[in-house]
Write an enzyme that holds these catalytic residues in place. Sequence first.
Site, short mmCIF file in Angstrom:
data_model
loop_
_atom_site.label_atom_id
_atom_site.label_comp_id
_atom_site.label_asym_id
_atom_site.label_seq_id
_atom_site.Cartn_x
_atom_site.Cartn_y
_atom_site.Cartn_z
N ASP A 62 1.03 -1.12 0.02
CA ASP A 62 -0.10 0.09 0.02
C ASP A 62 0.92 1.23 0.03
O ASP A 62 1.70 1.38 0.79
CB ASP A 62 -1.00 -0.02 1.20
CG ASP A 62 -1.86 1.05 1.45
OD1 ASP A 62 -1.78 2.12 0.95
OD2 ASP A 62 -2.84 0.74 1.83
N ASN A 90 0.85 7.03 -9.88
CA ASN A 90 -0.59 6.78 -10.65
C ASN A 90 -1.31 6.28 -9.60
O ASN A 90 -2.62 6.37 -10.00
CB ASN A 90 -0.27 5.75 -11.92
CG ASN A 90 -1.52 5.33 -12.32
OD1 ASN A 90 -2.18 5.85 -13.17
ND2 ASN A 90 -1.70 3.79 -12.06
N SER A 141 -2.93 13.29 -12.39
CA SER A 141 -3.85 14.05 -11.99
C SER A 141 -5.13 13.68 -12.47
O SER A 141 -5.31 12.49 -12.72
CB SER A 141 -3.42 15.63 -11.92
OG SER A 141 -4.52 16.38 -11.27
N TYR A 155 -12.03 13.92 -3.91
CA TYR A 155 -11.07 13.55 -5.05
C TYR A 155 -10.80 14.78 -5.72
O TYR A 155 -9.69 14.92 -5.98
CB TYR A 155 -12.02 12.86 -6.08
CG TYR A 155 -11.45 12.24 -7.36
CD1 TYR A 155 -10.46 11.05 -7.15
CD2 TYR A 155 -11.55 13.09 -8.35
CE1 TYR A 155 -9.41 10.75 -8.19
CE2 TYR A 155 -10.61 12.62 -9.60
CZ TYR A 155 -9.81 11.45 -9.42
OH TYR A 155 -8.91 10.93 -10.48
N LYS A 159 -6.82 15.95 -6.05
CA LYS A 159 -6.21 16.36 -7.20
C LYS A 159 -5.73 17.80 -7.30
O LYS A 159 -4.57 18.18 -8.21
CB LYS A 159 -6.99 15.91 -8.53
CG LYS A 159 -7.17 14.23 -8.59
CD LYS A 159 -5.96 13.40 -8.85
CE LYS A 159 -6.32 12.01 -8.81
NZ LYS A 159 -4.86 11.20 -9.16
N1 LIG Z 1 -10.65 6.28 -14.22
C1 LIG Z 1 -10.76 7.73 -14.49
O1 LIG Z 1 -11.97 7.96 -15.05
C2 LIG Z 1 -9.66 8.61 -14.12
C3 LIG Z 1 -9.62 10.16 -14.66
C4 LIG Z 1 -8.86 10.72 -14.41
C5 LIG Z 1 -7.57 10.55 -13.60
N2 LIG Z 1 -7.66 9.23 -13.16
C6 LIG Z 1 -6.62 8.93 -12.34
O2 LIG Z 1 -5.76 7.77 -13.02
C7 LIG Z 1 -4.93 6.88 -12.14
C8 LIG Z 1 -5.16 5.66 -12.29
O3 LIG Z 1 -6.64 5.22 -12.42
P1 LIG Z 1 -7.33 4.09 -13.19
O4 LIG Z 1 -8.38 4.77 -13.87
O5 LIG Z 1 -6.22 3.45 -13.82
O6 LIG Z 1 -7.97 3.16 -12.10
P2 LIG Z 1 -7.72 1.99 -11.67
O7 LIG Z 1 -7.94 0.81 -12.64
O8 LIG Z 1 -8.73 1.55 -10.30
O9 LIG Z 1 -6.33 1.75 -11.07
C9 LIG Z 1 -5.81 2.11 -9.73
C10 LIG Z 1 -4.69 1.57 -9.43
O10 LIG Z 1 -4.15 1.83 -8.19
C11 LIG Z 1 -3.89 0.96 -7.11
N3 LIG Z 1 -3.94 1.58 -6.04
C12 LIG Z 1 -5.16 2.14 -5.36
N4 LIG Z 1 -5.11 2.25 -4.15
C13 LIG Z 1 -3.58 1.82 -3.66
C14 LIG Z 1 -2.79 1.70 -2.60
N5 LIG Z 1 -3.41 2.38 -1.50
N6 LIG Z 1 -1.63 1.55 -2.77
C15 LIG Z 1 -1.12 0.93 -3.73
N7 LIG Z 1 -1.71 0.87 -5.00
C16 LIG Z 1 -2.89 1.33 -4.87
C17 LIG Z 1 -4.62 -0.10 -7.62
O11 LIG Z 1 -4.09 -1.30 -7.33
P3 LIG Z 1 -4.53 -2.38 -6.01
O12 LIG Z 1 -5.84 -2.18 -5.79
O13 LIG Z 1 -4.10 -3.76 -6.51
O14 LIG Z 1 -3.79 -1.79 -4.79
C18 LIG Z 1 -4.70 0.03 -9.19
O15 LIG Z 1 -3.62 -0.49 -9.91
C19 LIG Z 1 -5.59 7.43 -10.71
O16 LIG Z 1 -4.85 8.35 -10.07
C20 LIG Z 1 -6.72 8.27 -10.97
O17 LIG Z 1 -7.08 9.22 -9.89
C21 LIG Z 1 -8.59 8.24 -13.42
#
Ligand SMILES: NC(=O)c1ccc[n+]([C@@H]2O[C@H](COP(=O)([O-])OP(=O)(O)OC[C@H]3O[C@@H](n4cnc5c(N)ncnc54)[C@H](OP(=O)(O)O)[C@@H]3O)[C@@H](O)[C@H]2O)c1
Length: 262
Positions: A62, A90, A141, A155, A159
């Site tokens: 974590d 990320n 972000s 959130y 960010k």
């Molecule tokens: N999806 C969207 O619409 C969106 C839009 C704008 C920005 N973002 C940003 O993009 C980034 C990646 O998101 P995503 O869309 O790819 O979502 P995702 O598929 O849910 O991926 C999130 C990743 O973060 C890891 N994670 C979460 N909490 C953690 C912790 N405490 N320690 C270690 N790892 C952790 C998860 O792995 P584990 O659960 O295995 O730990 C997973 O690998 C994030 O920063 C998000 O805010 C996403």
Amino acid sequence: MRWIPKDSITVVTGASSGIGRCLCELLLDRGATVVAVARRAERLADLASRECPGKLIPVVGDVTDADVRTEILAAAGRVDNGRLDLLVNNAGIGAIGPFEDADEERLRRIMEVNFFAPAELMRHAIPMLRRGRASVICNISSVLGHRAVPDKSEYCASKFALHGLSDSVRAELARDASDGNSIQLTLVSPSTTRSEFFDSLIGSDAETQSKSIGSWPPAKVARATLSAIESRRSEVILSLAGKALVYADRISPPIVNAILAR
Ligand SMILES: NC(=O)c1ccc[n+]([C@@H]2O[C@H](COP(=O)([O-])OP(=O)(O)OC[C@H]3O[C@@H](n4cnc5c(N)ncnc54)[C@H](OP(=O)(O)O)[C@@H]3O)[C@@H](O)[C@H]2O)c1
């Protein structure tokens, strides 16, 4: 000067799904060593089983745990005398629902994962990145780190905080430019991405849906992110809808307020 993936040493947090997983695949395919971080060990094992020119070093844990952050940088440091070429912050989580109805725990957890963990990882990685080649810190972000919307208060706050910290640290790192090897800080702001993000919302109603105009697959976000890193950009807002929201808000916040209120 460009950032070159081949033979680079990199750290990517949130490597088990979505944007982070796709970015790890791109880096490995281009010959990078990737320290890949997430809590789900089986997902990292699956990533490690791919045939690729690069090398994967999984760190299961974590990112909010200081010992895990120490382990991440120690794993990267063992590859080549404490050198690091790229840190991608990320890992991230979200929540949907009115601020008033939520509790302190939701706010604190989102700030810990999305802000304090990347901030501290960045602080401790800087000495190693100074030994790297055209080094880059890439903070993932969101357009919601430029313009806040209702029902995503924690959130947006996390960010916005990451955005402000990134702008300030980028300016501090630019002072090293005189020795020709300053670290670039690239802030990447995706819009809605079709990842597992909305399946792991915390403290939110299970039926909650996120409203958005258009969305990108994570592979497309990862390609755009790698391109921004390679060209050592300061900041990129990825989608057209995201750019429209951010620039409309800069020109006339009341108009955007009125649109969002509807
Ligand atoms: N999806 C969207 O619409 C969106 C839009 C704008 C920005 N973002 C940003 O993009 C980034 C990646 O998101 P995503 O869309 O790819 O979502 P995702 O598929 O849910 O991926 C999130 C990743 O973060 C890891 N994670 C979460 N909490 C953690 C912790 N405490 N320690 C270690 N790892 C952790 C998860 O792995 P584990 O659960 O295995 O730990 C997973 O690998 C994030 O920063 C998000 O805010 C996403």
